[in-house]
Design a protein around this motif. Sequence first.
Motif, mmCIF file in Angstrom:
data_model
loop_
_atom_site.group_PDB
_atom_site.id
_atom_site.type_symbol
_atom_site.label_atom_id
_atom_site.label_comp_id
_atom_site.label_asym_id
_atom_site.label_seq_id
_atom_site.Cartn_x
_atom_site.Cartn_y
_atom_site.Cartn_z
ATOM 1 N N THR A 1 0.821 -1.213 0.000
ATOM 2 C CA THR A 1 0.000 0.000 0.000
ATOM 3 C C THR A 1 0.854 1.261 0.000
ATOM 4 O OG1 THR A 1 -0.205 -0.172 2.387
ATOM 5 C CG2 THR A 1 -2.031 -1.037 1.068
ATOM 6 N N LYS A 2 1.516 1.485 -1.098
ATOM 7 C CA LYS A 2 2.225 2.755 -1.262
ATOM 8 C C LYS A 2 1.201 3.881 -1.396
ATOM 9 C CE LYS A 2 6.023 0.377 -1.619
ATOM 10 N NZ LYS A 2 6.289 -0.389 -0.475
ATOM 11 N N GLU A 3 0.044 3.538 -1.922
ATOM 12 C CA GLU A 3 -1.083 4.468 -1.960
ATOM 13 C C GLU A 3 -2.176 3.886 -1.069
ATOM 14 O OE1 GLU A 3 -3.436 3.288 -5.903
ATOM 15 O OE2 GLU A 3 -1.316 3.736 -6.240
ATOM 16 N N LYS A 4 -3.068 4.724 -0.615
ATOM 17 C CA LYS A 4 -4.107 4.257 0.315
ATOM 18 C C LYS A 4 -5.023 3.234 -0.354
ATOM 19 C CE LYS A 4 -4.303 8.268 3.266
ATOM 20 N NZ LYS A 4 -5.121 9.265 3.920
ATOM 21 N N ASN A 5 -5.350 2.206 0.418
ATOM 22 C CA ASN A 5 -6.287 1.197 -0.040
ATOM 23 C C ASN A 5 -7.071 0.685 1.152
ATOM 24 O OD1 ASN A 5 -7.065 -1.790 -0.535
ATOM 25 N ND2 ASN A 5 -6.848 -0.878 -2.554
ATOM 26 N N LYS A 6 -8.352 0.984 1.174
ATOM 27 C CA LYS A 6 -9.184 0.625 2.322
ATOM 28 C C LYS A 6 -9.397 -0.876 2.446
ATOM 29 C CE LYS A 6 -11.453 5.033 2.670
ATOM 30 N NZ LYS A 6 -12.661 5.809 2.643
ATOM 31 N N TRP A 7 -9.486 -1.593 1.323
ATOM 32 C CA TRP A 7 -9.706 -3.040 1.395
ATOM 33 C C TRP A 7 -8.547 -3.714 2.113
ATOM 34 C CZ3 TRP A 7 -11.919 -5.123 -3.856
ATOM 35 C CH2 TRP A 7 -13.161 -4.526 -4.096
ATOM 36 N N SER A 8 -7.337 -3.327 1.766
ATOM 37 C CA SER A 8 -6.166 -3.911 2.412
ATOM 38 C C SER A 8 -6.141 -3.552 3.897
ATOM 39 C CB SER A 8 -4.887 -3.417 1.732
ATOM 40 O OG SER A 8 -3.741 -3.991 2.334
ATOM 41 N N LEU A 9 -6.447 -2.299 4.207
ATOM 42 C CA LEU A 9 -6.465 -1.853 5.600
ATOM 43 C C LEU A 9 -7.530 -2.591 6.409
ATOM 44 C CD1 LEU A 9 -5.568 0.030 7.892
ATOM 45 C CD2 LEU A 9 -7.238 1.703 7.023
ATOM 46 N N TYR A 10 -8.757 -2.611 5.903
ATOM 47 C CA TYR A 10 -9.840 -3.276 6.633
ATOM 48 C C TYR A 10 -9.591 -4.782 6.752
ATOM 49 C CZ TYR A 10 -12.384 1.132 5.945
ATOM 50 O OH TYR A 10 -12.758 2.445 5.930
ATOM 51 N N GLY A 11 -9.080 -5.377 5.678
ATOM 52 C CA GLY A 11 -8.750 -6.800 5.721
ATOM 53 C C GLY A 11 -7.696 -7.088 6.780
ATOM 54 N N PHE B 1 -8.504 -8.764 2.027
ATOM 55 C CA PHE B 1 -7.072 -8.619 1.746
ATOM 56 C C PHE B 1 -6.728 -9.221 0.384
ATOM 57 C CE2 PHE B 1 -2.551 -9.303 1.954
ATOM 58 C CZ PHE B 1 -2.106 -8.135 2.547
ATOM 59 N N GLY B 2 -7.240 -10.413 0.116
ATOM 60 C CA GLY B 2 -6.993 -11.041 -1.184
ATOM 61 C C GLY B 2 -7.539 -10.209 -2.329
ATOM 62 N N TRP C 1 -2.245 -13.836 -8.771
ATOM 63 C CA TRP C 1 -2.521 -15.198 -8.337
ATOM 64 C C TRP C 1 -2.438 -15.325 -6.825
ATOM 65 C CZ3 TRP C 1 0.976 -17.963 -5.545
ATOM 66 C CH2 TRP C 1 2.336 -17.654 -5.668
ATOM 67 N N THR C 2 -1.617 -14.486 -6.159
ATOM 68 C CA THR C 2 -1.513 -14.593 -4.703
ATOM 69 C C THR C 2 -2.825 -14.180 -4.033
ATOM 70 O OG1 THR C 2 -0.489 -12.385 -4.503
ATOM 71 C CG2 THR C 2 0.994 -14.282 -4.695
ATOM 72 N N GLY C 3 -3.462 -13.154 -4.566
ATOM 73 C CA GLY C 3 -4.772 -12.755 -4.043
ATOM 74 C C GLY C 3 -5.823 -13.819 -4.302
ATOM 75 N N ILE C 4 -5.746 -14.434 -5.477
ATOM 76 C CA ILE C 4 -6.685 -15.506 -5.822
ATOM 77 C C ILE C 4 -6.496 -16.694 -4.880
ATOM 78 C CG2 ILE C 4 -7.304 -17.184 -7.613
ATOM 79 C CD1 ILE C 4 -6.589 -14.889 -9.667
ATOM 80 N N VAL C 5 -5.250 -17.033 -4.583
ATOM 81 C CA VAL C 5 -4.968 -18.129 -3.642
ATOM 82 C C VAL C 5 -5.582 -17.820 -2.280
ATOM 83 C CG1 VAL C 5 -3.124 -19.213 -2.275
ATOM 84 C CG2 VAL C 5 -2.914 -19.069 -4.756
ATOM 85 N N PHE C 6 -5.395 -16.597 -1.794
ATOM 86 C CA PHE C 6 -5.976 -16.231 -0.499
ATOM 87 C C PHE C 6 -7.492 -16.449 -0.512
ATOM 88 C CE2 PHE C 6 -3.101 -13.251 2.152
ATOM 89 C CZ PHE C 6 -2.006 -14.061 1.949
ATOM 90 N N ILE C 7 -8.133 -15.989 -1.557
ATOM 91 C CA ILE C 7 -9.594 -16.074 -1.633
ATOM 92 C C ILE C 7 -10.064 -17.521 -1.772
ATOM 93 C CG2 ILE C 7 -11.605 -15.473 -3.055
ATOM 94 C CD1 ILE C 7 -10.078 -12.785 -3.657
ATOM 95 N N VAL C 8 -9.550 -18.221 -2.771
ATOM 96 C CA VAL C 8 -10.032 -19.571 -3.073
ATOM 97 C C VAL C 8 -9.704 -20.543 -1.944
ATOM 98 C CG1 VAL C 8 -9.782 -21.546 -4.638
ATOM 99 C CG2 VAL C 8 -10.006 -19.228 -5.573
#
Length: 175
Positions: A55-65, A115-116, A128-135
């Motif tokens: 998160t070099k730039e703000k991202n609420k999904w990553s923060l909330y996750g 987060f994923g 693919w790393t985000g997909i792995v987290f989700i699946v």
Amino acid sequence: MKYLPHIMIAAAICWIISEIMEVSVGGYTPLILQLTALFHLLAAIGIWGLHFGQTKEKNKWSLYGSILLTIGYLILTAVPLIVLSRGYSEPGEVVAAYPILKIFGAFSIVGILLFGSAVIKINYFPKWTGIVFIVCSLVTFGILAAKGNMLIANVANIIVSVTMIKMAWQVIQEK
């Protein structure tokens, strides 16, 4: 802050070892439960290394996750310790005895899904790393909810752990 990805690697290694041991012995031993508790504790801290890395730039999904994962994992650290100290045979019995723990399990699931999704959206880590987290998280959740084949959940958890190591290593390499 620079040690957070290292903490995530340590967490993932604990989880890999505990999952392999669980498969090999067909259940839970005190060491498996201790490693699982240690995973939850370390991952609650280490997730921030992945969050800050992407998160070099703000991202609420990553923060909330990350917030939900931290809260969920911190509380879930207690589950294997309760198994050890109160004579339960497995973590599912503890959750059945203390249904409020389901809320924190939900925090963990929603957190890793957010987060994923953030990983896929931000595109710092490979998609693919985000997909792995989700699946893999949905697979594990489904198996736990249905009391299904734990071997599949063990494999899914190992895949998530290896992915965590890959992501943490990427952050370390770029620092």
